[in-house]
Design a protein around this motif. Structure first.
Motif, mmCIF file in Angstrom:
data_model
loop_
_atom_site.group_PDB
_atom_site.id
_atom_site.type_symbol
_atom_site.label_atom_id
_atom_site.label_comp_id
_atom_site.label_asym_id
_atom_site.label_seq_id
_atom_site.Cartn_x
_atom_site.Cartn_y
_atom_site.Cartn_z
ATOM 1 N N ASN A 198 0.898 -1.295 0.035
ATOM 2 C CA ASN A 198 0.041 -0.149 0.233
ATOM 3 C C ASN A 198 0.920 1.359 -0.047
ATOM 4 O OD1 ASN A 198 -2.720 1.447 0.242
ATOM 5 N ND2 ASN A 198 -1.892 2.209 2.133
ATOM 6 N N GLU A 199 1.862 1.200 0.856
ATOM 7 C CA GLU A 199 2.875 2.373 0.697
ATOM 8 C C GLU A 199 3.410 2.438 -0.549
ATOM 9 O OE1 GLU A 199 6.048 2.315 3.651
ATOM 10 O OE2 GLU A 199 7.456 3.015 2.352
ATOM 11 N N LEU A 200 3.884 1.657 -1.490
ATOM 12 C CA LEU A 200 4.240 1.978 -2.832
ATOM 13 C C LEU A 200 3.098 2.366 -3.798
ATOM 14 C CD1 LEU A 200 7.129 1.084 -3.585
ATOM 15 C CD2 LEU A 200 6.409 0.074 -1.684
ATOM 16 N N VAL A 201 1.844 1.613 -3.587
ATOM 17 C CA VAL A 201 0.857 2.434 -4.272
ATOM 18 C C VAL A 201 0.268 3.884 -4.044
ATOM 19 C CG1 VAL A 201 -1.792 2.109 -4.583
ATOM 20 C CG2 VAL A 201 -0.574 0.012 -4.373
ATOM 21 N N GLU A 202 0.617 4.364 -2.743
ATOM 22 C CA GLU A 202 0.366 5.678 -2.562
ATOM 23 C C GLU A 202 1.470 6.640 -3.113
ATOM 24 O OE1 GLU A 202 -2.756 6.835 -1.281
ATOM 25 O OE2 GLU A 202 -2.935 4.773 -1.565
ATOM 26 N N LEU A 203 2.793 6.009 -3.139
ATOM 27 C CA LEU A 203 3.739 6.866 -3.772
ATOM 28 C C LEU A 203 3.624 6.853 -5.115
ATOM 29 C CD1 LEU A 203 4.521 7.077 -0.649
ATOM 30 C CD2 LEU A 203 6.910 6.629 -1.448
ATOM 31 N N ALA A 204 3.484 5.660 -5.757
ATOM 32 C CA ALA A 204 3.201 5.650 -7.044
ATOM 33 C C ALA A 204 2.082 6.470 -7.692
ATOM 34 C CB ALA A 204 2.944 4.378 -7.646
ATOM 35 N N LYS A 205 0.985 6.823 -6.671
ATOM 36 C CA LYS A 205 -0.048 7.557 -7.395
ATOM 37 C C LYS A 205 0.475 9.156 -7.316
ATOM 38 C CE LYS A 205 -3.986 5.129 -5.348
ATOM 39 N NZ LYS A 205 -5.065 5.137 -4.256
ATOM 40 N N ALA A 206 1.532 9.384 -6.580
ATOM 41 C CA ALA A 206 2.037 10.889 -6.624
ATOM 42 C C ALA A 206 2.704 11.143 -7.741
ATOM 43 C CB ALA A 206 2.808 11.120 -5.286
ATOM 44 N N ALA A 207 3.619 9.765 -8.319
ATOM 45 C CA ALA A 207 4.153 10.220 -9.493
ATOM 46 C C ALA A 207 3.341 10.072 -10.656
ATOM 47 C CB ALA A 207 5.185 8.982 -9.421
ATOM 48 N N ALA A 208 2.133 9.147 -10.585
ATOM 49 C CA ALA A 208 1.307 9.046 -11.801
ATOM 50 C C ALA A 208 0.533 10.487 -11.966
ATOM 51 C CB ALA A 208 0.322 8.113 -11.601
ATOM 52 N N ARG A 209 0.397 11.226 -10.991
ATOM 53 C CA ARG A 209 -0.163 12.502 -11.133
ATOM 54 C C ARG A 209 0.572 13.469 -12.067
ATOM 55 N NH1 ARG A 209 -2.572 11.139 -6.125
ATOM 56 N NH2 ARG A 209 -0.829 12.046 -4.638
ATOM 57 N N ARG A 210 1.679 13.341 -11.957
ATOM 58 C CA ARG A 210 2.606 14.088 -12.730
ATOM 59 C C ARG A 210 3.194 13.498 -13.876
ATOM 60 N NH1 ARG A 210 3.044 19.120 -10.594
ATOM 61 N NH2 ARG A 210 2.219 19.330 -8.317
ATOM 62 N N GLY A 211 2.728 12.378 -14.248
ATOM 63 C CA GLY A 211 2.811 11.699 -15.454
ATOM 64 C C GLY A 211 4.027 10.913 -15.630
ATOM 65 N N GLY A 212 4.813 10.541 -14.385
ATOM 66 C CA GLY A 212 5.761 9.697 -14.280
ATOM 67 C C GLY A 212 5.311 8.114 -14.327
ATOM 68 N N ILE A 213 6.387 7.300 -14.310
ATOM 69 C CA ILE A 213 6.452 5.990 -14.314
ATOM 70 C C ILE A 213 6.875 5.115 -13.075
ATOM 71 C CG2 ILE A 213 6.709 5.763 -16.886
ATOM 72 C CD1 ILE A 213 9.596 4.653 -16.193
ATOM 73 N N TYR A 214 6.458 4.211 -12.657
ATOM 74 C CA TYR A 214 6.993 3.126 -11.624
ATOM 75 C C TYR A 214 7.863 2.132 -12.025
ATOM 76 C CZ TYR A 214 6.990 0.323 -7.541
ATOM 77 O OH TYR A 214 7.516 -0.800 -6.768
ATOM 78 N N MET A 215 9.140 2.187 -11.586
ATOM 79 C CA MET A 215 10.049 1.257 -11.977
ATOM 80 C C MET A 215 10.678 0.798 -10.933
ATOM 81 S SD MET A 215 13.856 2.098 -14.473
ATOM 82 C CE MET A 215 14.536 2.927 -13.003
ATOM 83 N N SER A 216 10.683 -0.825 -10.977
ATOM 84 C CA SER A 216 11.084 -1.328 -9.625
ATOM 85 C C SER A 216 12.046 -2.651 -9.763
ATOM 86 C CB SER A 216 9.757 -2.034 -9.228
ATOM 87 O OG SER A 216 9.750 -2.910 -7.892
ATOM 88 N N HIS A 217 13.056 -2.518 -8.757
ATOM 89 C CA HIS A 217 13.653 -3.762 -8.631
ATOM 90 C C HIS A 217 12.553 -4.529 -7.658
ATOM 91 C CE1 HIS A 217 17.733 -5.869 -7.073
ATOM 92 N NE2 HIS A 217 16.627 -6.728 -6.770
ATOM 93 N N ILE A 218 12.282 -5.570 -7.993
ATOM 94 C CA ILE A 218 11.125 -6.003 -7.465
ATOM 95 C C ILE A 218 11.401 -6.697 -6.046
ATOM 96 C CG2 ILE A 218 9.571 -6.301 -9.548
ATOM 97 C CD1 ILE A 218 10.534 -9.213 -9.750
ATOM 98 N N ARG A 219 10.398 -7.340 -5.307
ATOM 99 C CA ARG A 219 10.922 -7.788 -3.982
ATOM 100 C C ARG A 219 11.601 -8.849 -3.940
ATOM 101 N NH1 ARG A 219 8.307 -5.645 0.553
ATOM 102 N NH2 ARG A 219 6.734 -4.465 -0.663
ATOM 103 N N ASP A 220 11.701 -9.880 -4.858
ATOM 104 C CA ASP A 220 12.084 -11.136 -4.827
ATOM 105 C C ASP A 220 12.615 -11.414 -6.375
ATOM 106 O OD1 ASP A 220 12.982 -13.940 -4.692
ATOM 107 O OD2 ASP A 220 12.471 -13.639 -2.625
ATOM 108 N N GLU A 221 13.577 -11.740 -6.635
ATOM 109 C CA GLU A 221 14.290 -12.147 -8.009
ATOM 110 C C GLU A 221 14.654 -13.634 -8.082
ATOM 111 O OE1 GLU A 221 15.585 -8.192 -10.060
ATOM 112 O OE2 GLU A 221 17.100 -9.209 -9.094
ATOM 113 N N ALA A 222 14.023 -14.229 -7.019
ATOM 114 C CA ALA A 222 14.349 -15.745 -6.656
ATOM 115 C C ALA A 222 13.235 -16.702 -6.496
ATOM 116 C CB ALA A 222 15.391 -15.672 -5.563
ATOM 117 N N ASP A 223 13.326 -17.558 -5.367
ATOM 118 C CA ASP A 223 12.230 -18.258 -5.198
ATOM 119 C C ASP A 223 10.850 -17.741 -5.241
ATOM 120 O OD1 ASP A 223 14.414 -20.282 -5.352
ATOM 121 O OD2 ASP A 223 14.200 -20.727 -3.180
ATOM 122 N N LYS A 224 10.686 -16.520 -4.777
ATOM 123 C CA LYS A 224 9.300 -15.695 -4.791
ATOM 124 C C LYS A 224 9.176 -14.672 -5.794
ATOM 125 C CE LYS A 224 9.009 -16.526 0.193
ATOM 126 N NZ LYS A 224 9.119 -15.796 1.570
ATOM 127 N N ALA A 225 9.749 -14.951 -6.787
ATOM 128 C CA ALA A 225 10.018 -13.992 -8.006
ATOM 129 C C ALA A 225 8.467 -13.710 -8.546
ATOM 130 C CB ALA A 225 10.675 -14.495 -9.075
#
Length: 504
Positions: free
Chosen positions: A202-229
């Motif tokens: 939810n924290e990421l969603v709210e911050l991403a909304k702030a970026a979206a309002r000004r035309g930005g993108i959300y770029m993520s090194h996701i939470r797990d690139e291994a067994d829980k990818a």
């Protein structure tokens, strides 16, 4: 590379979409050029064709059958390929551009634009950083993201190992908005790392909304690139869906034995999201080894708990696959594997790992992916080429990514066609960032141009010599100025700051 967060904060304090038109030039080109006789890859992914290209000032002014004017500098490109300058959508040169503005390891690859501040760590304040870049331009153009971990640390200080409270999330969102107003082009996160990893979705969603309002993108090194990818891919998609923001999955990979050979499943997951309207794309680098901090190996963050460390090392194929590339307390460990150092010290890899973390950690390169998965990702049209490197990277991707794709994956292994590889390096990232003036060879576009030999282009950087320059890139123009010529940097620094419209 999340360990750069604090350093970047200190560095920056001391020293929507991207703008549709380029920022004012730091320098003015003094000559016109006509590139004659070359094959053209215009960035669209369409077939190569013979075409001349004329550059005057900062712009491409003619493409096709072009007669050079009397005062033009004529470049004979017979046998060579002319393409748009490469756009590295994931680059870690935020601090290094000040120290090495010639950016030799970047322009030698054909890179003309870098997107900085990925993985949740960015300079701050954004406005001050961009002002510094305008005042002291580099050889490459630069844009920057707002780092999630950066603003999280600003708000939560050292008390970040927990979920943020609503008022803290609101304060972080206000900082994201500030960064966007100052010129950032989106929000980046590094959810596998120490500061960002404690954030709830939810924290990421709210911050991403702030970026979206000004035309930005959300770029993520996701939470797990291994067994829980797969859970992590699902979370990134959900953030985009809930925040109504384009999502860029950074350096897409399957990085442990348990998820090897599952690229088709990951692709199907993302394709389903795209089919229902989620704007999600990704980038990948052409290596089966990643580079980061040693603590990333242990997903549960129990760095001093031997069973967790033992499992982490087993998941990447053993301590022999973990190369130490930076460890200040013991530089003699550098460019040796965890297994080799442990044997010399007559200890176990697990105990050595625990001690290294106690001593302040280390930078590592970990060999933990397989070519079949890398190839499957690159075959998808929504996967771009990006380095996850930078000017002084201790991983060969920092100096070799783009020539490696062109030399190894295109010419030698025929994974993808040459026009498609160029598209993944140029118009695809330009479109992702709404860079309408760059990414194609067309009349009126900004003259970011690379000329290379498709028969000779290849990487030469290695894991023990990561900054060795590539071969085959002949000339590189940034905004109409020659920054790389015949194997050496020219010293010209025409790079522009590319800011969001609200940050002009």
């Amino acid at each position: 590379m999340a360990d750069r967060a604090t350093a970047l904060l200190v560095c920056a304090a001391a020293c929507a979409a991207i703008a549709r038109a380029p920022a004012p030039r730091a320098q003015t080109a003094s000559r016109a050029w006509t590139i004659v006789g070359g094959q053209l890859a215009d960035g669209s992914g369409g077939q190569l064709r013979r075409a001349d290209v004329r550059i005057a000032g900062a712009r491409i002014v003619a493409v096709g059958r072009v007669a050079p004017r009397p005062d033009d500098v004529v470049i004979d490109a017979h046998g060579l390929l002319v393409a748009p300058g490469f756009i590295d959508i994931h680059n870690h040169s935020s601090g290094e551009l000040a120290n090495d503005p010639a950016a030799e390891t970047q322009v030698a690859q054909g890179i003309t634009t870098v997107l900085l501040g990925p993985d949740g760590s960015s300079p701050w304040p954004i406005g001050e950083y961009l002002a510094e870049r305008r005042q002291h331009p580099a050889a490459v153009n630069a844009a920057v993201m707002v780092g999630h971990a950066t603003v999280r640390r600003l708000v939560m200080k050292d008390d970040y190992k927990r979920a943020a409270r609503p008022e803290e999330i609101a304060e972080m969102a206000a900082l994201v908005d500030r960064g966007m107003r100052e010129g950032a082009v989106g929000l980046s996160s590094g959810l596998e790392y120490e500061v960002g990893g404690y954030a709830e979705t939810n924290e990421l969603v709210e911050l991403a909304k702030a970026a979206a309002r000004r035309g930005g993108i959300y770029m993520s090194h996701i939470r797990d690139e291994a067994d829980k990818a797969f859970d992590a891919f699902t979370e990134a998609i959900a953030i985009g869906e809930r925040a109504h923001i384009p999502v860029q999955i950074s350096h897409i990979k399957l990085g442990t034995v348990g998820v090897w050979h599952k690229a088709a499943e990951a692709i199907a997951l993302i394709d389903r999201a795209r089919a229902r309207g989620v704007d999600v794309t990704a980038d990948a680098y052409p290596y089966n080894a990643w580079s980061s901090t040693i603590t990333v190996l242990v997903p549960d963050k129990r760095y001093d708990y031997p069973p967790s460390v033992q499992k982490a090392l087993a998941d990447v194929g053993g301590a022999g696959n973990v190369l130490i590339v930076r460890h200040a307390p013991h530089p003699e460990y550098e460019f040796r594997t965890l297994d080799a150092v442990a044997r010399d010290r007559k200890t176990t890899p697990v105990d050595l790992f625990i001690q290294i973390v106690k001593d302040g950690g280390a930078g590592i390169v970990c060999t933990s992916m397989i070519d079949d998965d890398i190839r499957a990702f690159y075959l998808k049209p929504w996967v771009m080429v990006a380095s996850d490197g930078g000017i002084d990277a201790r991983h060969p991707r920092g100096a070799g990514t783009f020539p490696k794709v062109l030399g190894r994956y295109v010419r030698e292994q025929h994974w993808i066609t040459l026009p498609e590889a160029i598209r993944k390096m140029t118009s695809a990232p330009a479109r992702r960032l709404a860079l309408t003036g760059r990414g194609r060879i067309e009349k009126g576009r900004v003259a970011d141009v690379v000329v290379f030999d498709p028969r000779a282009v290849v990487d030469r950087s290695t894991f023990t010599d990561p900054t060795a320059l590539p071969a085959g890139v002949e000339k590189v123009f940034v905004s109409g100025e020659l920054v790389w010529d015949g194997g050496k940097a020219t010293g010209s620094r025409p790079g522009e700051v590319i800011a969001s419209p609200s940050g002009k």
